[in-house]
Design a protein around this motif. Structure first.
Motif: not given
Length: 88
Positions: A2, A4, A70
């Motif tokens: 993941t 951002n 994350d």
């Protein structure tokens, strides 16, 4: 993995100093100094040591941290949730 949104992070850091104090980073992220110092000691946020109690966080390293935040593991949070620690 993941990641951002880079555009949002660049906008967030647009007027941020090139070398920030841990307090400035804490204010930006709305976390306390204990958390920032913990992340520095754990190597999550690279910092430049300029003395015994003087750290500066380069904007580029803060950006990299935010892009991948994350993916950061928090063993204390895992323990609180009853998850076992990885045995790598």
């Amino acid at each position: 993995m993941t990641v951002n949104d880079p555009k949002l992070i660049d906008e967030l850091l647009k007027d941020f100093p090139d070398l920030a104090t841990p307090q400035e980073v804490g204010d930006l992220l709305r976390v306390g100094m204990v958390t920032i110092n913990k992340w520095i000691r754990a190597g999550h946020i690279p910092a430049i040591r300029a003395g015994l109690r003087v750290n500066r966080i380069p904007k580029k390293q803060l950006r990299d941290f935010l892009l991948n935040a994350d993916e950061m593991k928090d063993p204390e949070a895992d323990e609180a949730l009853g998850k076992e620690k990885d045995s790598d």
